[in-house]
Design a protein around this motif. Structure first.
Motif, mmCIF file in Angstrom:
data_model
loop_
_atom_site.group_PDB
_atom_site.id
_atom_site.type_symbol
_atom_site.label_atom_id
_atom_site.label_comp_id
_atom_site.label_asym_id
_atom_site.label_seq_id
_atom_site.Cartn_x
_atom_site.Cartn_y
_atom_site.Cartn_z
ATOM 1 N N PHE A 156 0.833 -1.202 0.000
ATOM 2 C CA PHE A 156 0.000 0.000 0.000
ATOM 3 C C PHE A 156 0.871 1.257 0.000
ATOM 4 C CE2 PHE A 156 -3.905 -2.323 1.663
ATOM 5 C CZ PHE A 156 -4.662 -2.011 0.551
ATOM 6 N N ASN A 157 1.969 1.239 0.757
ATOM 7 C CA ASN A 157 2.843 2.416 0.804
ATOM 8 C C ASN A 157 3.575 2.635 -0.510
ATOM 9 O OD1 ASN A 157 3.324 3.776 3.723
ATOM 10 N ND2 ASN A 157 2.692 1.648 3.969
ATOM 11 N N ALA A 158 3.714 1.573 -1.308
ATOM 12 C CA ALA A 158 4.411 1.700 -2.597
ATOM 13 C C ALA A 158 3.520 2.250 -3.696
ATOM 14 C CB ALA A 158 4.973 0.331 -3.023
ATOM 15 N N PHE A 159 2.205 2.358 -3.450
ATOM 16 C CA PHE A 159 1.315 2.907 -4.465
ATOM 17 C C PHE A 159 1.702 4.359 -4.764
ATOM 18 C CE2 PHE A 159 -2.602 -0.017 -3.733
ATOM 19 C CZ PHE A 159 -1.864 -1.071 -4.239
ATOM 20 N N VAL A 160 1.609 4.729 -6.047
ATOM 21 C CA VAL A 160 1.939 6.085 -6.470
ATOM 22 C C VAL A 160 0.659 6.903 -6.534
ATOM 23 C CG1 VAL A 160 2.959 7.475 -8.307
ATOM 24 C CG2 VAL A 160 3.880 5.208 -7.804
ATOM 25 N N PRO A 161 0.635 8.117 -5.955
ATOM 26 C CA PRO A 161 -0.571 8.952 -6.073
ATOM 27 C C PRO A 161 -0.913 9.220 -7.529
ATOM 28 C CG PRO A 161 0.908 9.823 -4.403
ATOM 29 C CD PRO A 161 1.661 8.733 -5.096
ATOM 30 N N GLY A 162 -2.174 9.028 -7.872
ATOM 31 C CA GLY A 162 -2.607 9.197 -9.248
ATOM 32 C C GLY A 162 -2.351 7.992 -10.127
ATOM 33 N N GLY A 163 -1.953 6.854 -9.552
ATOM 34 C CA GLY A 163 -1.690 5.660 -10.333
ATOM 35 C C GLY A 163 -2.970 4.917 -10.686
ATOM 36 N N PRO A 164 -2.827 3.717 -11.299
ATOM 37 C CA PRO A 164 -4.025 2.944 -11.683
ATOM 38 C C PRO A 164 -4.861 2.517 -10.487
ATOM 39 C CG PRO A 164 -2.016 1.648 -11.957
ATOM 40 C CD PRO A 164 -1.578 3.048 -11.679
ATOM 41 N N ILE A 165 -4.228 2.277 -9.340
ATOM 42 C CA ILE A 165 -4.953 1.949 -8.110
ATOM 43 C C ILE A 165 -4.757 3.108 -7.149
ATOM 44 C CG2 ILE A 165 -5.206 0.317 -6.217
ATOM 45 C CD1 ILE A 165 -4.076 -1.851 -7.980
ATOM 46 N N ALA A 166 -5.877 3.603 -6.610
ATOM 47 C CA ALA A 166 -5.816 4.776 -5.742
ATOM 48 C C ALA A 166 -4.987 4.478 -4.492
ATOM 49 C CB ALA A 166 -7.227 5.214 -5.349
ATOM 50 N N ARG A 167 -4.126 5.415 -4.115
ATOM 51 C CA ARG A 167 -3.308 5.265 -2.913
ATOM 52 C C ARG A 167 -4.153 5.607 -1.691
ATOM 53 N NH1 ARG A 167 0.689 7.984 0.346
ATOM 54 N NH2 ARG A 167 2.535 6.662 0.656
ATOM 55 N N PRO A 168 -4.250 4.707 -0.697
ATOM 56 C CA PRO A 168 -5.102 4.973 0.471
ATOM 57 C C PRO A 168 -4.584 6.155 1.284
ATOM 58 C CG PRO A 168 -4.522 2.632 0.307
ATOM 59 C CD PRO A 168 -3.643 3.366 -0.651
ATOM 60 N N ASP A 169 -5.533 6.852 1.927
ATOM 61 C CA ASP A 169 -5.192 7.924 2.855
ATOM 62 C C ASP A 169 -5.014 7.394 4.271
ATOM 63 O OD1 ASP A 169 -5.432 9.898 0.835
ATOM 64 O OD2 ASP A 169 -7.596 9.789 1.017
ATOM 65 N N VAL A 170 -5.559 6.215 4.570
ATOM 66 C CA VAL A 170 -5.432 5.599 5.881
ATOM 67 C C VAL A 170 -5.525 4.093 5.693
ATOM 68 C CG1 VAL A 170 -7.899 5.718 6.382
ATOM 69 C CG2 VAL A 170 -6.281 5.626 8.273
ATOM 70 N N LEU A 171 -4.817 3.327 6.526
ATOM 71 C CA LEU A 171 -4.814 1.864 6.461
ATOM 72 C C LEU A 171 -5.452 1.300 7.721
ATOM 73 C CD1 LEU A 171 -1.213 1.061 5.125
ATOM 74 C CD2 LEU A 171 -3.327 1.277 3.837
ATOM 75 N N ILE A 172 -6.156 0.179 7.537
ATOM 76 C CA ILE A 172 -6.739 -0.572 8.654
ATOM 77 C C ILE A 172 -6.228 -2.003 8.563
ATOM 78 C CG2 ILE A 172 -8.852 -1.423 9.723
ATOM 79 C CD1 ILE A 172 -10.324 0.974 8.631
ATOM 80 N N VAL A 173 -5.523 -2.463 9.596
ATOM 81 C CA VAL A 173 -5.082 -3.857 9.693
ATOM 82 C C VAL A 173 -6.002 -4.514 10.715
ATOM 83 C CG1 VAL A 173 -3.199 -5.414 10.230
ATOM 84 C CG2 VAL A 173 -2.711 -3.226 9.132
ATOM 85 N N ALA A 174 -6.830 -5.471 10.265
ATOM 86 C CA ALA A 174 -7.906 -5.986 11.109
ATOM 87 C C ALA A 174 -7.894 -7.511 11.133
ATOM 88 C CB ALA A 174 -9.264 -5.485 10.621
ATOM 89 N N ARG A 175 -8.358 -8.040 12.272
ATOM 90 C CA ARG A 175 -8.566 -9.479 12.436
ATOM 91 C C ARG A 175 -9.528 -9.667 13.596
ATOM 92 N NH1 ARG A 175 -8.180 -14.097 14.931
ATOM 93 N NH2 ARG A 175 -7.175 -15.929 14.019
ATOM 94 N N GLY A 176 -10.269 -10.769 13.556
ATOM 95 C CA GLY A 176 -11.190 -11.085 14.638
ATOM 96 C C GLY A 176 -10.454 -11.593 15.865
ATOM 97 N N GLY A 177 -11.207 -11.892 16.918
ATOM 98 C CA GLY A 177 -10.603 -12.354 18.165
ATOM 99 C C GLY A 177 -10.052 -13.761 18.054
ATOM 100 N N GLY A 178 -9.297 -14.170 19.062
ATOM 101 C CA GLY A 178 -8.712 -15.503 19.083
ATOM 102 C C GLY A 178 -7.750 -15.629 20.246
ATOM 103 N N SER A 179 -7.143 -16.786 20.325
ATOM 104 C CA SER A 179 -6.179 -17.045 21.394
ATOM 105 C C SER A 179 -4.856 -16.351 21.091
ATOM 106 C CB SER A 179 -5.963 -18.558 21.534
ATOM 107 O OG SER A 179 -5.401 -19.084 20.342
ATOM 108 N N LEU A 180 -3.927 -16.477 22.049
ATOM 109 C CA LEU A 180 -2.619 -15.866 21.864
ATOM 110 C C LEU A 180 -1.896 -16.473 20.675
ATOM 111 C CD1 LEU A 180 -0.402 -13.974 22.902
ATOM 112 C CD2 LEU A 180 0.375 -15.827 24.397
#
Length: 538
Positions: free
Chosen positions: A198-222
């Motif tokens: 995501f950080n390697a995306f170029v502004p104005g490229g074929p895929i829009a560069r995100p303004d904010v990232l969300i790294v998500a996962r559900g609950g679970g054990s350690l």
């Protein structure tokens, strides 16, 4: 008296070679300890070898055993070995005949209980915190209203659905999902690669560069959340130039990525709420601010209007403003006649005083003085002119002498120039002749090369060139169909012909010939295949 000969052995034990004995011991050990679980502390681990294998030892307070993890097994380990880590290793015991040592070949490796995992997690947290990856000064503020949101999570499950649903309810924006594994072998590397991608995306490229990232996962054990404690994931989150929200597990679950992220959300839904505001609230607030702005402007205009009216009442009238200038004008007009009369009187008196000093003898004296000054200046001018004429006369004499000597000098210079021109002309002719000879030889050599490469030389050896009705050369039989007009060029001329149908024997209707061999179909390359399109995640 001995009962044994020199060739007889005093014992009936079998005799082995060293290799046979080592191989027998190796087979015995491997059969007896084919699958074992060993608990111990890792010692002497220095990372994988250049070959990809890992060598270290397992020890406790009384014994020590060598251990090896082959390259294929090392890449599949869920938990990588670390120095001083207490683990439970599963594998088989084998020997190394070259040095009479035994070792355990580890196939799987896991920490010795949750306490070991927590100790490893705390040690890793202290290490990364000491490097400054968790400092508050490094954290970036979240954009108030992002246009594009990047989500790193599993494409299946309720997490991505909750995030998309919450964003659509609050403020619909463009969402780019990078699908990754969030549990199991290689999941940490995929999450880190997604953040870096995501950080390697170029502004104005074929895929829009995100303004904010969300790294998500559900609950679970350690153990389930352990991928988000990997050092590679934490470093990728800390190095992200895009603001990052960590939403891993439930509110009570903490991982190392939560410390490195710019913001931590208790749940994936909470991360979506942090990323975007409520559109309805913004619209209501804008309407309220617009109403307040309109009221403030109206009140300001009323206040300004009242102030202008008060100032207008305090201004003096036109007669009051012009009274003083009008009075000064009248006084000046009244005194103008007297001033003119007094000025005339004063001028007359001044003229009379000057006229009293004017006498004829004074004028004669002044005229004589002026005439004498003029005569002196005429004499000085005559002397200057005579000196100038003498100088000009001397320069003309010098010029005359120089001009008389000029023809001889010009003749000498002309002769020298003529000789020099003759020499240069001869050198130029010889240089031009040499250059023409070199160019003629080069042209002849290129002509010979051209003639050797010409297809007409091939025609002279008995070959022919086939052209289609447009005059273009035909490179293969597959380019022509039956009934096509063609021209066959030989060395001595061109013959027109018409192609016939191809028979089973490979000959046309126009006559017999050698059967044509069918060219093998070229394998379809990857470049000819259409590029795969990314489909919907759901």
């Amino acid at each position: 008296m001995s009962f044994f000969s020199d060739n007889d052995s005093p014992s009936n034990l079998a005799e082995y070679s060293v290799s046979e004995l080592s191989g027998s011991i190796k087979r015995t050990v491997e059969q007896a300890f084919d699958q074992v679980r060993v608990r111990g502390e890792i010692s002497g681990y220095r990372g994988p070898h250049s070959s990809g294998h890992a060598y270290f030892s397992l020890k406790d307070d009384r014994a020590r055993i060598d251990a090896v993890v082959w390259k294929g097994s090392f890449s599949r380990l869920r938990f990588k070995p670390e120095e001083g880590m207490e683990v439970i290793a599963t594998g088989k015991i084998t020997t190394f005949p070259g040095s009479s040592k035994y070792q355990i070949v580890i196939e799987t490796l896991e920490p010795a209980g949750a306490g070991a995992l927590m100790a490893l997690l705390e040690e890793r947290r202290r290490k990364l915190a000491a490097e400054g990856l968790f400092d508050a000064e490094r954290k970036k503020p979240l954009p108030f209203l992002p246009k594009v949101i990047g989500v790193v999570t599993s494409p299946t499950g309720a997490v991505i659905r909750d995030i998309l649903h919450r964003i659509a309810d609050r403020f619909p924006v463009h969402v780019v999902v990078w699908p990754v594994k969030v549990q199991g072998e290689g999941s940490g590397q995929e999450v880190a690669a997604a953040i870096e991608g995501f950080n390697a995306f170029v502004p104005g490229g074929p895929i829009a560069r995100p303004d904010v990232l969300i790294v998500a996962r559900g609950g679970g054990s350690l153990e389930d959340l352990w991928s988000f404690n990997d050092e590679i994931v934490v470093r990728a989150a800390a190095a992200s130039r895009i603001p990052l929200i960590a939403a891993v597990g439930h509110e009570t679950d903490w991982t190392l990525i939560d410390h490195a992220a710019d913001r931590r959300a208790p749940t994936p839904t909470g991360a979506a709420e942090m990323a975007v505001p409520v559109k309805a609230d913004l619209q209501a607030e804008i309407a309220s601010l617009a109403a307040r702005l309109g009221g403030a402007m109206a009140r300001q205009m009323d206040n300004r209007r009242q102030g202008v009216r008060a100032l207008a009442r305090a201004l003096p009238s036109l007669d009051q403003l012009l009274a003083l200038p009008r009075r000064r004008f009248d006084e000046a007009a009244a005194g103008l006649g007297r001033g003119l009369h007094m000025n005339t009187v004063n001028k007359r008196r001044s003229f009379e005083r000057v006229a009293a000093h004017l006498r004829p003898d004074m004028l004669v004296t002044r005229i004589a003085e002026r005439r004498q000054r003029v005569d002196e200046r005429l004499l000085r001018a005559e002397r200057v002119i005579e000196r100038r004429l003498d100088q000009l006369r001397a320069r003309l004499s010098a010029f005359d002498v120089s001009l008389r000597a000029t023809p001889a000098r010009i003749t000498t210079q002309t002769e020298r120039s003529r000789d020099r021109l003759k020499g240069l002309a001869m050198r130029g002719e010889s240089a031009l002749a040499g250059d023409l000879a070199r160019r003629r030889a080069l042209l002849q050599a290129q002509d010979r090369v051209l003639q050797s490469l010409s297809y007409r030389n091939v025609l002279k050896r008995g070959y022919a060139l086939v052209r289609d009705e447009d005059g273009a050369p035909v490179k293969g039989a597959g380019e022509l169909g039956p009934g096509r007009a063609i021209a066959i060029e030989f060395a001595d001329g061109v013959v027109d012909a018409v192609t016939g149908p191809v028979t089973g024997s490979g000959t046309g209707s126009g006559g017999g010939g050698a059967p044509q061999r069918k060219k093998p179909a070229r394998p379809e390359t990857d470049a000819a295949k259409p590029a795969p399109r990314q489909g919907s995640l759901f």
